[in-house]
Scaffold this motif. Structure first.
Motif, PDB file in Angstrom:
ATOM      1  N   CYS A  16       0.847  -1.192   0.000  1.00  0.00           N
ATOM      2  CA  CYS A  16       0.000   0.000   0.000  1.00  0.00           C
ATOM      3  C   CYS A  16       0.884   1.243   0.000  1.00  0.00           C
ATOM      4  N   PRO A  17       0.387   2.328  -0.547  1.00  0.00           N
ATOM      5  CA  PRO A  17       1.163   3.573  -0.495  1.00  0.00           C
ATOM      6  C   PRO A  17       1.309   4.044   0.940  1.00  0.00           C
ATOM      7  N   GLN A  18       2.441   4.683   1.231  1.00  0.00           N
ATOM      8  CA  GLN A  18       2.684   5.203   2.569  1.00  0.00           C
ATOM      9  C   GLN A  18       2.524   6.711   2.569  1.00  0.00           C
ATOM     10  N   VAL A  19       1.932   7.241   3.607  1.00  0.00           N
ATOM     11  CA  VAL A  19       1.713   8.672   3.722  1.00  0.00           C
ATOM     12  C   VAL A  19       2.040   9.133   5.137  1.00  0.00           C
ATOM     13  N   ASP A  20       2.789  10.234   5.232  1.00  0.00           N
ATOM     14  CA  ASP A  20       3.019  10.875   6.523  1.00  0.00           C
ATOM     15  C   ASP A  20       1.806  11.742   6.833  1.00  0.00           C
ATOM     16  N   LEU A  50       1.937   8.248  11.297  1.00  0.00           N
ATOM     17  CA  LEU A  50       1.332   9.374  11.993  1.00  0.00           C
ATOM     18  C   LEU A  50       2.387  10.137  12.783  1.00  0.00           C
ATOM     19  N   ILE A  51       2.535  11.430  12.480  1.00  0.00           N
ATOM     20  CA  ILE A  51       3.484  12.304  13.163  1.00  0.00           C
ATOM     21  C   ILE A  51       2.688  13.381  13.887  1.00  0.00           C
ATOM     22  N   ARG A  52       2.801  13.415  15.194  1.00  0.00           N
ATOM     23  CA  ARG A  52       2.029  14.373  15.994  1.00  0.00           C
ATOM     24  C   ARG A  52       2.963  15.335  16.716  1.00  0.00           C
ATOM     25  N   GLU A  71      10.162  17.440   9.357  1.00  0.00           N
ATOM     26  CA  GLU A  71      10.359  16.088   9.883  1.00  0.00           C
ATOM     27  C   GLU A  71       9.781  15.016   8.964  1.00  0.00           C
ATOM     28  N   SER A  72       9.048  15.428   7.950  1.00  0.00           N
ATOM     29  CA  SER A  72       8.427  14.475   7.035  1.00  0.00           C
ATOM     30  C   SER A  72       9.392  14.115   5.919  1.00  0.00           C
ATOM     31  N   TYR A  76       4.536  10.882   0.349  1.00  0.00           N
ATOM     32  CA  TYR A  76       3.276  11.627   0.344  1.00  0.00           C
ATOM     33  C   TYR A  76       3.013  12.168   1.745  1.00  0.00           C
ATOM     34  N   VAL A  77       2.235  13.276   1.784  1.00  0.00           N
ATOM     35  CA  VAL A  77       1.964  13.953   3.046  1.00  0.00           C
ATOM     36  C   VAL A  77       0.490  14.333   3.102  1.00  0.00           C
ATOM     37  N   ALA A  78      -0.082  14.241   4.308  1.00  0.00           N
ATOM     38  CA  ALA A  78      -1.436  14.740   4.547  1.00  0.00           C
ATOM     39  C   ALA A  78      -1.433  15.508   5.863  1.00  0.00           C
ATOM     40  N   PHE A  79      -2.210  16.582   5.917  1.00  0.00           N
ATOM     41  CA  PHE A  79      -2.394  17.336   7.154  1.00  0.00           C
ATOM     42  C   PHE A  79      -3.645  16.832   7.872  1.00  0.00           C
ATOM     43  N   SER A  80      -3.615  16.940   9.208  1.00  0.00           N
ATOM     44  CA  SER A  80      -4.789  16.558   9.983  1.00  0.00           C
ATOM     45  C   SER A  80      -5.057  17.577  11.080  1.00  0.00           C
ATOM     46  N   ASP A  81      -6.337  17.930  11.253  1.00  0.00           N
ATOM     47  CA  ASP A  81      -6.754  18.692  12.419  1.00  0.00           C
ATOM     48  C   ASP A  81      -6.809  17.749  13.621  1.00  0.00           C
ATOM     49  N   GLN A  82      -7.070  18.294  14.802  1.00  0.00           N
ATOM     50  CA  GLN A  82      -7.054  17.475  16.012  1.00  0.00           C
ATOM     51  C   GLN A  82      -8.434  16.974  16.414  1.00  0.00           C
ATOM     52  N   ASP A  83      -9.484  17.380  15.709  1.00  0.00           N
ATOM     53  CA  ASP A  83     -10.826  17.034  16.176  1.00  0.00           C
ATOM     54  C   ASP A  83     -11.796  16.664  15.065  1.00  0.00           C
TER      55      ASP A  83
END
Length: 296
Positions: A16-20, A50-52, A71-72, A76-83
């Motif tokens: 599978c593709p990997q994403v940070d 997952l990088i937090r 740090e990534s 591939y990269v994706a952003f995430s909100d916290q909620d």
């Protein structure tokens, strides 16, 4: 900046593709954060790294995400909100579009894919409309670079982008509006952007949101108008500062409209308006543009 050390988690799926996935947090609600992380780790047919980072002293969401970008190192990269809460197929559907772009343009071109989302209350009950429909956004027209300079509508939590874009964008400048607006500008200027026309995440709207999915219309316009010209001019100045940062970073590579916007306030009253029309530095919708012409 007072940002805590990295915290890694991995959801491994074969072939599978990997994403940070970069998850920026600031005094999160524990229950909401768990729902967000659970939905990230439940993503189907991808490998999630997952990088937090916790913003300890409140340096800001832009600085937090900017630090994580350094740090990534994934493809591939994706952003995430916290909620928020992601649909289990959010990333894989974005990857489908990403692969379409890669077949056409190759992996060395900065590429970005984004999707729509549902707006919900704090208990994840959906409100009327989606993130984009509530803002009256014309997606195709809005993705033009000159439009994005004036109004970014591509939310960070909706994005998937490749390493070429991460490297081209570099560290997010302090004069950028936000991390997501900067990434989108770089993608539009130097690469390609794809859209998955599906709501693939639940965007929780509550009183602790840094930025909300505002419903725009006549009522919103009149409320802003009553605030006076200062509030309109403040946002325009923010756009100008971001354009200035873009020109400073990319020099002769920067499109002419970015140069024009970056020095807009050095012009007289008439020249400012002529420059807006010449470079089509418009926002979405008649009401927004009338206000722009009035207060520029």
């Amino acid at each position: 900046m007072g940002i805590a050390a990295l915290d890694y988690g991995t959801n491994i799926l074969p072939l599978c593709p990997q994403v940070d996935v970069l998850l920026a947090t600031y005094r999160p609600d524990a229950a909401m954060l768990k729902e967000q992380i659970d939905s990230i780790l439940a993503q189907r047919a991808v490998t999630v790294n997952l990088i937090r980072r916790e913003d300890i002293d409140g340096s800001g969401v832009r600085e937090n995400f900017s630090a994580m970008l350094t740090e990534s190192h994934g493809d591939y990269v994706a952003f995430s909100d916290q909620d928020d809460v992601w649909d289990k197929d959010k990333l894989v559907k974005c990857f489908d579009k990403m692969y379409e772009l890669e077949k056409i343009y190759g992996k060395n071109i900065p590429l970005l894919v984004f999707c729509n989302g549902y707006v919900t209350d704090v208990k994840l009950n959906c409100k009327s409309g989606t993130v984009l429909s509530r803002q009256n956004i014309e997606v195709k027209k809005g993705l033009k670079f000159n439009r994005l300079l004036m109004q970014n509508f591509v939310a960070g939590n909706s994005m998937l982008f490749n390493a070429a874009l991460r490297e081209k964008a570099g560290r997010v400048p302090r004069k950028a509006l936000l991390h997501d607006s900067w990434i989108v500008l770089v993608a539009s200027a130097f690469g390609q952007i794809g859209f998955v026309d599906e709501p693939l995440y639940l965007y929780r709207q509550h009183d602790k949101n840094v930025i909300g999915a505002t419903t725009y219309g006549v009522h919103h316009f009149w409320k802003r108008l009553l605030d006076g010209s200062a509030s309109w001019r403040m946002r325009l100045v923010s756009n100008i500062e971001e354009a200035s940062a873009f020109v400073e970073r990319f020099g002769n590579e920067a499109p002419e409209c970015a140069v024009a916007l970056s020095t807009l306030l050095t012009c007289g009253w008439l020249q400012r308006r002529l420059r807006i029309f010449r470079h089509r530095l418009f926002k979405h919708g008649l009401i927004r543009n009338l206000a722009l012409i009035m207060f520029a």
